[in-house]
Design a protein around this motif. Structure first.
Motif, mmCIF file in Angstrom:
data_model
loop_
_atom_site.group_PDB
_atom_site.id
_atom_site.type_symbol
_atom_site.label_atom_id
_atom_site.label_comp_id
_atom_site.label_asym_id
_atom_site.label_seq_id
_atom_site.Cartn_x
_atom_site.Cartn_y
_atom_site.Cartn_z
ATOM 1 N N ASP A 91 37.913 -29.358 -34.002
ATOM 2 C CA ASP A 91 38.178 -28.358 -32.976
ATOM 3 C C ASP A 91 38.778 -27.116 -33.623
ATOM 4 O OD1 ASP A 91 38.635 -26.902 -30.723
ATOM 5 O OD2 ASP A 91 40.211 -28.215 -29.938
ATOM 6 N N LEU A 92 37.939 -26.150 -33.913
ATOM 7 C CA LEU A 92 38.388 -24.896 -34.491
ATOM 8 C C LEU A 92 38.612 -23.832 -33.424
ATOM 9 C CD1 LEU A 92 35.959 -24.775 -37.546
ATOM 10 C CD2 LEU A 92 38.334 -25.551 -37.489
ATOM 11 N N GLY A 93 38.393 -24.199 -32.176
ATOM 12 C CA GLY A 93 38.594 -23.252 -31.091
ATOM 13 C C GLY A 93 37.459 -22.256 -30.948
ATOM 14 N N ILE A 94 36.362 -22.487 -31.635
ATOM 15 C CA ILE A 94 35.220 -21.587 -31.505
ATOM 16 C C ILE A 94 34.066 -22.347 -30.887
ATOM 17 C CG2 ILE A 94 35.905 -20.088 -33.408
ATOM 18 C CD1 ILE A 94 33.960 -21.631 -35.196
ATOM 19 N N GLY A 95 33.188 -21.610 -30.320
ATOM 20 C CA GLY A 95 32.020 -22.244 -29.707
ATOM 21 C C GLY A 95 32.306 -22.703 -28.291
ATOM 22 N N ASN A 96 31.296 -22.656 -27.507
ATOM 23 C CA ASN A 96 31.373 -23.060 -26.118
ATOM 24 C C ASN A 96 29.973 -23.515 -25.730
ATOM 25 O OD1 ASN A 96 32.240 -23.422 -23.501
ATOM 26 N ND2 ASN A 96 32.260 -21.241 -23.006
ATOM 27 N N PRO A 97 29.576 -24.718 -26.178
ATOM 28 C CA PRO A 97 28.192 -25.143 -25.999
ATOM 29 C C PRO A 97 27.810 -25.307 -24.531
ATOM 30 C CG PRO A 97 29.525 -26.963 -26.755
ATOM 31 C CD PRO A 97 30.385 -25.747 -26.814
ATOM 32 N N ILE A 98 26.520 -25.200 -24.306
ATOM 33 C CA ILE A 98 25.964 -25.425 -22.971
ATOM 34 C C ILE A 98 25.721 -26.917 -22.796
ATOM 35 C CG2 ILE A 98 23.957 -25.040 -21.495
ATOM 36 C CD1 ILE A 98 23.709 -22.267 -22.731
ATOM 37 N N ILE A 99 26.134 -27.427 -21.637
ATOM 38 C CA ILE A 99 25.896 -28.823 -21.279
ATOM 39 C C ILE A 99 24.868 -28.829 -20.161
ATOM 40 C CG2 ILE A 99 26.924 -30.954 -20.408
ATOM 41 C CD1 ILE A 99 29.601 -29.960 -21.566
ATOM 42 N N THR A 100 23.875 -29.688 -20.282
ATOM 43 C CA THR A 100 22.799 -29.780 -19.297
ATOM 44 C C THR A 100 22.675 -31.219 -18.820
ATOM 45 O OG1 THR A 100 21.596 -28.020 -20.446
ATOM 46 C CG2 THR A 100 20.321 -29.374 -18.926
ATOM 47 N N ALA A 101 22.375 -31.389 -17.535
ATOM 48 C CA ALA A 101 22.086 -32.714 -16.983
ATOM 49 C C ALA A 101 20.850 -32.593 -16.103
ATOM 50 C CB ALA A 101 23.264 -33.249 -16.175
ATOM 51 N N VAL A 102 19.988 -33.610 -16.160
ATOM 52 C CA VAL A 102 18.753 -33.613 -15.373
ATOM 53 C C VAL A 102 18.415 -35.051 -14.990
ATOM 54 C CG1 VAL A 102 17.297 -33.696 -17.453
ATOM 55 C CG2 VAL A 102 16.357 -32.835 -15.314
ATOM 56 N N TYR A 103 18.009 -35.243 -13.734
ATOM 57 C CA TYR A 103 17.563 -36.572 -13.315
ATOM 58 C C TYR A 103 16.344 -36.954 -14.148
ATOM 59 C CZ TYR A 103 20.421 -36.645 -9.036
ATOM 60 O OH TYR A 103 21.454 -36.671 -8.134
ATOM 61 N N THR A 104 16.292 -38.213 -14.594
ATOM 62 C CA THR A 104 15.177 -38.662 -15.431
ATOM 63 C C THR A 104 14.404 -39.823 -14.831
ATOM 64 O OG1 THR A 104 16.688 -40.105 -16.653
ATOM 65 C CG2 THR A 104 16.257 -37.909 -17.582
ATOM 66 N N ASP A 105 14.800 -40.268 -13.641
ATOM 67 C CA ASP A 105 14.158 -41.441 -13.044
ATOM 68 C C ASP A 105 13.275 -41.094 -11.860
ATOM 69 O OD1 ASP A 105 16.042 -40.678 -11.233
ATOM 70 O OD2 ASP A 105 17.005 -42.636 -11.055
ATOM 71 N N PRO A 111 17.807 -29.446 -12.401
ATOM 72 C CA PRO A 111 18.742 -29.639 -13.513
ATOM 73 C C PRO A 111 19.963 -28.736 -13.327
ATOM 74 C CG PRO A 111 16.534 -29.115 -14.325
ATOM 75 C CD PRO A 111 16.525 -28.919 -12.844
ATOM 76 N N ILE A 112 21.075 -29.124 -13.920
ATOM 77 C CA ILE A 112 22.259 -28.270 -13.899
ATOM 78 C C ILE A 112 22.659 -27.949 -15.320
ATOM 79 C CG2 ILE A 112 23.125 -29.057 -11.658
ATOM 80 C CD1 ILE A 112 25.100 -30.874 -13.216
ATOM 81 N N GLN A 113 23.348 -26.834 -15.458
ATOM 82 C CA GLN A 113 23.709 -26.355 -16.794
ATOM 83 C C GLN A 113 24.977 -25.521 -16.668
ATOM 84 O OE1 GLN A 113 21.037 -23.392 -18.805
ATOM 85 N NE2 GLN A 113 20.378 -25.272 -19.838
ATOM 86 N N ALA A 114 25.895 -25.693 -17.613
ATOM 87 C CA ALA A 114 27.112 -24.891 -17.635
ATOM 88 C C ALA A 114 27.691 -24.896 -19.042
ATOM 89 C CB ALA A 114 28.143 -25.437 -16.654
ATOM 90 N N ARG A 115 28.424 -23.861 -19.349
ATOM 91 C CA ARG A 115 29.163 -23.847 -20.617
ATOM 92 C C ARG A 115 30.329 -24.808 -20.487
ATOM 93 N NH1 ARG A 115 27.174 -21.150 -24.782
ATOM 94 N NH2 ARG A 115 25.809 -19.460 -24.196
ATOM 95 N N ARG A 116 30.659 -25.468 -21.578
ATOM 96 C CA ARG A 116 31.718 -26.478 -21.581
ATOM 97 C C ARG A 116 33.014 -25.929 -20.960
ATOM 98 N NH1 ARG A 116 33.225 -27.338 -27.117
ATOM 99 N NH2 ARG A 116 34.552 -25.586 -26.678
ATOM 100 N N ASP A 117 33.420 -24.736 -21.338
ATOM 101 C CA ASP A 117 34.704 -24.201 -20.859
ATOM 102 C C ASP A 117 34.670 -23.796 -19.386
ATOM 103 O OD1 ASP A 117 35.570 -24.607 -23.427
ATOM 104 O OD2 ASP A 117 35.597 -22.484 -23.978
ATOM 105 N N ALA A 118 33.480 -23.775 -18.763
ATOM 106 C CA ALA A 118 33.375 -23.438 -17.344
ATOM 107 C C ALA A 118 33.439 -24.665 -16.454
ATOM 108 C CB ALA A 118 32.069 -22.677 -17.088
ATOM 109 N N ILE A 119 33.464 -25.846 -17.054
ATOM 110 C CA ILE A 119 33.472 -27.084 -16.257
ATOM 111 C C ILE A 119 34.909 -27.454 -15.925
ATOM 112 C CG2 ILE A 119 32.878 -29.543 -16.247
ATOM 113 C CD1 ILE A 119 30.519 -28.822 -18.053
#
Length: 119
Positions: A91-105, A111-119
């Motif tokens: 954890d260097l305090g940099i980066g804010n990856p996008i997290i995605t979730a989608v139904y697969t069944d 699908p939903i998507q958000a930056r980690r720090d926005a959750i």
């Protein structure tokens, strides 16, 4: 005596319409918790994040973290699930990856998507 005229019987009531099935629960991020440890030099080491989601009970969704597959979750009877993501990063305090979730069944839902720090 005079014959009594026959009374016509009423038409039977039409069958009640079948109610539409309920719409599936939309996917949603409900929280994220950082799981951190501190090494001997006092540097915070991010061991992982626990991501919490809600969705259609019994359905399955795939999760990606920063574009990499993190795994899949199956929602419990209350429509809740969690998954560990981002394991082993420093954890260097940099980066804010996008997290995605989608139904697969086959469950309908966007699908939903958000930056980690926005959750």
């Amino acid at each position: 005596p005079a014959p009594v005229p026959a009374v016509p019987s009423p038409d039977p009531a039409p069958p009640a319409p079948t109610p539409a099935p309920p719409a599936p629960a939309p996917l949603a991020f409900t929280g994220i918790v950082a799981n951190q440890t501190v090494n001997l030099l006092g540097i915070r080491i991010l061991s992982s994040y626990t991501l919490m989601l809600s969705g259609q009970p019994g359905s399955t969704a795939a999760v990606t973290y920063g574009g990499a597959a993190a795994g899949s979750v199956t929602f419990d009877a209350a429509g809740r699930a969690s998954i560990t993501v981002g394991a082993g990063a420093i954890d260097l305090g940099i980066g804010n990856p996008i997290i995605t979730a989608v139904y697969t069944d086959g469950t309908p839902g966007a699908p939903i998507q958000a930056r980690r720090d926005a959750i």
